[in-house]
Design a protein around this motif. Structure first.
Motif, PDB file in Angstrom:
ATOM      1  N   PRO A 355       0.821  -1.215   0.000  1.00  0.00           N
ATOM      2  CA  PRO A 355       0.000   0.000   0.000  1.00  0.00           C
ATOM      3  C   PRO A 355       0.852   1.261   0.000  1.00  0.00           C
ATOM      4  N   VAL A 356       0.362   2.279  -0.693  1.00  0.00           N
ATOM      5  CA  VAL A 356       1.005   3.588  -0.734  1.00  0.00           C
ATOM      6  C   VAL A 356      -0.024   4.603  -0.256  1.00  0.00           C
ATOM      7  N   TYR A 357       0.337   5.406   0.743  1.00  0.00           N
ATOM      8  CA  TYR A 357      -0.617   6.321   1.356  1.00  0.00           C
ATOM      9  C   TYR A 357      -0.368   7.756   0.870  1.00  0.00           C
ATOM     10  N   TYR A 358      -1.451   8.453   0.550  1.00  0.00           N
ATOM     11  CA  TYR A 358      -1.378   9.833   0.102  1.00  0.00           C
ATOM     12  C   TYR A 358      -2.350  10.669   0.927  1.00  0.00           C
ATOM     13  N   THR A 359      -1.955  11.889   1.242  1.00  0.00           N
ATOM     14  CA  THR A 359      -2.836  12.814   1.948  1.00  0.00           C
ATOM     15  C   THR A 359      -3.420  13.788   0.939  1.00  0.00           C
ATOM     16  N   PHE A 360      -4.746  13.834   0.867  1.00  0.00           N
ATOM     17  CA  PHE A 360      -5.452  14.692  -0.076  1.00  0.00           C
ATOM     18  C   PHE A 360      -6.238  15.768   0.665  1.00  0.00           C
ATOM     19  N   LEU A 361      -6.391  16.906   0.024  1.00  0.00           N
ATOM     20  CA  LEU A 361      -7.371  17.900   0.425  1.00  0.00           C
ATOM     21  C   LEU A 361      -8.499  17.783  -0.585  1.00  0.00           C
ATOM     22  N   VAL A 362      -9.716  17.547  -0.099  1.00  0.00           N
ATOM     23  CA  VAL A 362     -10.829  17.190  -0.980  1.00  0.00           C
ATOM     24  C   VAL A 362     -11.996  18.140  -0.756  1.00  0.00           C
ATOM     25  N   ALA A 363     -12.666  18.491  -1.851  1.00  0.00           N
ATOM     26  CA  ALA A 363     -13.910  19.276  -1.788  1.00  0.00           C
ATOM     27  C   ALA A 363     -15.031  18.457  -2.397  1.00  0.00           C
ATOM     28  N   ARG A 364     -16.142  18.363  -1.711  1.00  0.00           N
ATOM     29  CA  ARG A 364     -17.338  17.671  -2.210  1.00  0.00           C
ATOM     30  C   ARG A 364     -18.530  18.621  -2.190  1.00  0.00           C
ATOM     31  N   SER A 365     -19.501  18.325  -3.040  1.00  0.00           N
ATOM     32  CA  SER A 365     -20.696  19.154  -3.177  1.00  0.00           C
ATOM     33  C   SER A 365     -21.617  18.988  -1.973  1.00  0.00           C
ATOM     34  N   LEU A 366     -22.131  20.098  -1.472  1.00  0.00           N
ATOM     35  CA  LEU A 366     -23.137  20.040  -0.409  1.00  0.00           C
ATOM     36  C   LEU A 366     -24.467  19.515  -0.928  1.00  0.00           C
ATOM     37  N   ASP A 367     -24.711  19.657  -2.220  1.00  0.00           N
ATOM     38  CA  ASP A 367     -26.004  19.276  -2.791  1.00  0.00           C
ATOM     39  C   ASP A 367     -26.091  17.795  -3.143  1.00  0.00           C
ATOM     40  N   THR A 368     -24.940  17.181  -3.522  1.00  0.00           N
ATOM     41  CA  THR A 368     -24.962  15.793  -3.984  1.00  0.00           C
ATOM     42  C   THR A 368     -23.941  14.900  -3.294  1.00  0.00           C
ATOM     43  N   GLY A 369     -22.923  15.477  -2.671  1.00  0.00           N
ATOM     44  CA  GLY A 369     -21.854  14.693  -2.084  1.00  0.00           C
ATOM     45  C   GLY A 369     -20.757  14.313  -3.063  1.00  0.00           C
ATOM     46  N   ALA A 370     -20.914  14.683  -4.340  1.00  0.00           N
ATOM     47  CA  ALA A 370     -19.932  14.319  -5.359  1.00  0.00           C
ATOM     48  C   ALA A 370     -18.641  15.116  -5.180  1.00  0.00           C
ATOM     49  N   VAL A 371     -17.503  14.522  -5.579  1.00  0.00           N
ATOM     50  CA  VAL A 371     -16.221  15.203  -5.504  1.00  0.00           C
ATOM     51  C   VAL A 371     -16.197  16.363  -6.495  1.00  0.00           C
ATOM     52  N   VAL A 372     -15.827  17.554  -6.023  1.00  0.00           N
ATOM     53  CA  VAL A 372     -15.684  18.737  -6.873  1.00  0.00           C
ATOM     54  C   VAL A 372     -14.230  18.896  -7.297  1.00  0.00           C
ATOM     55  N   TRP A 373     -13.313  18.773  -6.352  1.00  0.00           N
ATOM     56  CA  TRP A 373     -11.887  18.738  -6.659  1.00  0.00           C
ATOM     57  C   TRP A 373     -11.157  18.005  -5.548  1.00  0.00           C
ATOM     58  N   ALA A 374      -9.977  17.496  -5.887  1.00  0.00           N
ATOM     59  CA  ALA A 374      -9.148  16.781  -4.923  1.00  0.00           C
ATOM     60  C   ALA A 374      -7.692  17.065  -5.251  1.00  0.00           C
ATOM     61  N   GLN A 375      -6.944  17.484  -4.272  1.00  0.00           N
ATOM     62  CA  GLN A 375      -5.543  17.809  -4.469  1.00  0.00           C
ATOM     63  C   GLN A 375      -4.673  16.855  -3.659  1.00  0.00           C
ATOM     64  N   ASN A 376      -3.761  16.189  -4.337  1.00  0.00           N
ATOM     65  CA  ASN A 376      -2.811  15.317  -3.670  1.00  0.00           C
ATOM     66  C   ASN A 376      -1.756  16.187  -3.010  1.00  0.00           C
ATOM     67  N   MET A 377      -1.757  16.211  -1.688  1.00  0.00           N
ATOM     68  CA  MET A 377      -0.837  17.074  -0.949  1.00  0.00           C
ATOM     69  C   MET A 377       0.477  16.367  -0.633  1.00  0.00           C
ATOM     70  N   THR A 378       0.655  15.144  -1.148  1.00  0.00           N
ATOM     71  CA  THR A 378       1.894  14.397  -0.967  1.00  0.00           C
ATOM     72  C   THR A 378       2.694  14.523  -2.245  1.00  0.00           C
ATOM     73  N   SER A 379       3.614  15.459  -2.283  1.00  0.00           N
ATOM     74  CA  SER A 379       4.339  15.768  -3.508  1.00  0.00           C
ATOM     75  C   SER A 379       5.384  14.706  -3.814  1.00  0.00           C
ATOM     76  N   ALA A 380       5.440  14.293  -5.083  1.00  0.00           N
ATOM     77  CA  ALA A 380       6.451  13.329  -5.512  1.00  0.00           C
ATOM     78  C   ALA A 380       7.804  13.995  -5.707  1.00  0.00           C
ATOM     79  N   THR A 381       7.836  15.307  -5.761  1.00  0.00           N
ATOM     80  CA  THR A 381       9.080  16.026  -6.043  1.00  0.00           C
ATOM     81  C   THR A 381       9.615  16.779  -4.833  1.00  0.00           C
ATOM     82  N   GLY A 382       8.997  16.616  -3.698  1.00  0.00           N
ATOM     83  CA  GLY A 382       9.450  17.347  -2.529  1.00  0.00           C
ATOM     84  C   GLY A 382       8.791  16.805  -1.283  1.00  0.00           C
ATOM     85  N   PRO A 383       8.940  17.508  -0.173  1.00  0.00           N
ATOM     86  CA  PRO A 383       8.368  17.021   1.087  1.00  0.00           C
ATOM     87  C   PRO A 383       6.842  17.045   1.061  1.00  0.00           C
TER      88      PRO A 383
END
Length: 504
Positions: A355-383
């Motif tokens: 398993p490989v673990y990643y920390t994301f910051l995620v936004a979901r819709s209040l109206d449907t619960g669907a993902v609006v955007w998701a940012q991988n905060m675990t950079s492959a090029t830095g800390p």
């Protein structure tokens, strides 16, 4: 170079240019008590003004007077002093300061009409008028406890402040927390009612209890809390239990809900004409969100608006240590019709199968619960940008602190507005002393100001106010309003931000 490589390079360059776009320290307050108590799980107290009227004001602790604590208010745009006042409680034993709060999430400050700072001093809660520093009332807490303070008032009903004190009942077969709720008139401090919450089950594993962990969740006419999968509604006027209900995570998850937080979502017609309760269900390492909507009255239990259903539809839970710091509670942006939260997502190495673990910051819709955007905060090029604070939202802007610094993002798209690349000192998220919970203000009429405990410094008592725009202020008649982007522009920005962050 491949197209993907060029795109990654363009994203990195754009991010660096945008992050470096004239960020600066606008002003700061130094002193040993400015962010005292250091471990308080609250952002700086902000008195939000009506848009265009006057600068927001920040209230901080500036001195220990021996017989009390000095509170000071400053204009958020310039740091000019507004008032100084001393707050105290009866008895020498009640000199310890445990925290000061508005009692409501930052995202509710625009509609919350309670312009009050609630200060915990020993076994007392003291209410201070945030407009002039005068003490409104003092209240001795139940058994001298240090309760969790929650409050709400929107002008449509009398403001109520709830003090939830929790004690461990060791007489039970399985020791469990039992909570006692005091409801006070927010203006006078007069008691309205006091009741114990329902005791948890006598046997089996202790379920979650949002009253003991976070305090009751207030909304107009109602206070709610959850134990395990059961939700309870108490009348704000007299504490009478109006209803109780069992919630579900929908079809296919195979797990019973374990409600770990409740967030009140204000109505936003026409999509959401009635109040909504956003529930977080945390079971083992899985987090699911459920939305329940009231209909004509809060005196009747709410019904399902949407649920995260299926055994593959979940987010990764935060660690217990981060969850206790509030990093597992979603933050709501009514402005963008979404909620934002931290998530630990897991994938698997195709070669090793590990398993490989990643920390994301995620936004979901209040109206449907669907993902609006998701940012991988675990950079492959830095800390890794590991979380130090929850994401705090104010009028379309989200601010947060990571192990690398302060980030200020557009909440609708996740696009970076600016960052302060200075690491926090001794943060609680790493087992340290200091909390770093930011907030933002539009008080200077021309950009976002971020207020947070000073970064990159060995003076953790100080408050720093950072600006993302190093340019002359526009004429004084310029509008402070944050303009909602056109739908097309917002979609393009969201898509671009998602592509860049997922590639990085």
């Amino acid at each position: 170079m491949s197209f993907a490589g060029r795109l990654v390079g363009a994203c990195l360059l754009a991010s660096l240019l945008q992050a470096a776009l004239a960020t600066k320290l606008q002003w700061n307050i130094t002193g040993p008590y400015v962010n005292f108590p250091f471990g308080s799980g609250q952002p700086p107290f902000m008195l939000r003004t009506v848009e265009g009227d006057a600068p927001d004001q920040v209230v901080v602790v500036t001195a220990n007077t021996g017989g009390g604590w000095q509170l000071s208010s400053y204009k958020a745009d310039t740091g000019d002093s507004v008032w100084n006042s001393t707050v105290s409680a009866p008895g020498a034993a009640n000199g310890a300061l445990y925290g000061l709060t508005s009692g409501a999430p930052d995202s509710q400050q625009q509609n919350n009409t309670l312009t009050t700072v609630f200060v915990q001093l020993g076994g007392y809660v003291v209410a201070v008028n945030a407009q002039d520093g005068s003490t409104l009332w003092q209240h001795a807490t139940y058994n001298g406890s240090t309760p969790k303070i929650t409050a709400y008032g929107d002008g449509s009903s009398p403001g109520v402040v709830y003090l939830t004190s929790t004690f461990l009942d060791t007489s039970r077969p399985v020791p469990a927390p039992v909570s006692y709720v005091e409801a006070l008139d927010a203006a006078s401090g007069a008691p309205k009612w006091a009741n114990s919450t329902n005791p948890p089950p006598n046997s089996g594993l202790t379920s979650s209890d949002t009253a003991s962990s976070l305090g009751v969740t207030p909304l107009p006419g109602l206070a709610v809390y959850a134990q395990g999968a059961k939700l309870f509604g108490l009348a704000a006027q007299d504490g009478k239990q109006l209803w109780s209900m069992t919630v579900t995570t929908g079809i296919g998850s195979g797990l019973s809900p374990n409600i770990s937080s409740i967030v009140y979502v204000e109505p936003s017609p026409p999509a959401r004409p009635y109040p909504v309760l956003l529930l977080t269900s945390t079971t083992f390492e899985q987090t699911r969100f459920l939305a329940y909507q009231f209909n004509a009255s809060v005196e009747q239990p709410p019904s399902v608006l949407w649920q995260m259903t299926g055994n593959q539809n979940f987010e990764g839970s935060m660690s217990d240590a981060l969850a206790r710091l509030g990093l597992g509670v979603p933050q709501v942006s009514i402005y963008d019709d979404l909620f934002i939260f931290w998530s630990n997502r897991t994938s698997y190495n195709p070669v090793s199968g590990q398993p490989v673990y990643y920390t994301f910051l995620v936004a979901r819709s209040l109206d449907t619960g669907a993902v609006v955007w998701a940012q991988n905060m675990t950079s492959a090029t830095g800390p890794s940008k590991l979380p130090v604070s929850p994401p705090i939202i104010n009028v379309g802007v989200v601010s947060l602190v990571t192990a690398q610094g302060l980030l200020v993002l557009d909440s609708g798209s996740g696009q970076m507005r600016y960052m302060i690349a200075e690491a926090p000192v001794d943060p609680q998220a790493a087992g340290g002393l200091n909390s770093y919970i930011p907030t933002t203000s539009f008080a200077n009429s021309w950009g976002q100001l971020a207020l947070v405990r000073c970064l990159g410094s060995n003076n953790p008592g100080s408050l720093c106010v950072y600006s993302g725009y190093d340019m002359p202020a526009p004429p004084t008649d310029a509008a402070r309003a944050l303009q909602r982007p056109a739908a097309g522009a917002a979609l393009v920005a969201a898509a671009a931000a998602a592509v860049c962050w997922l590639l990085l």
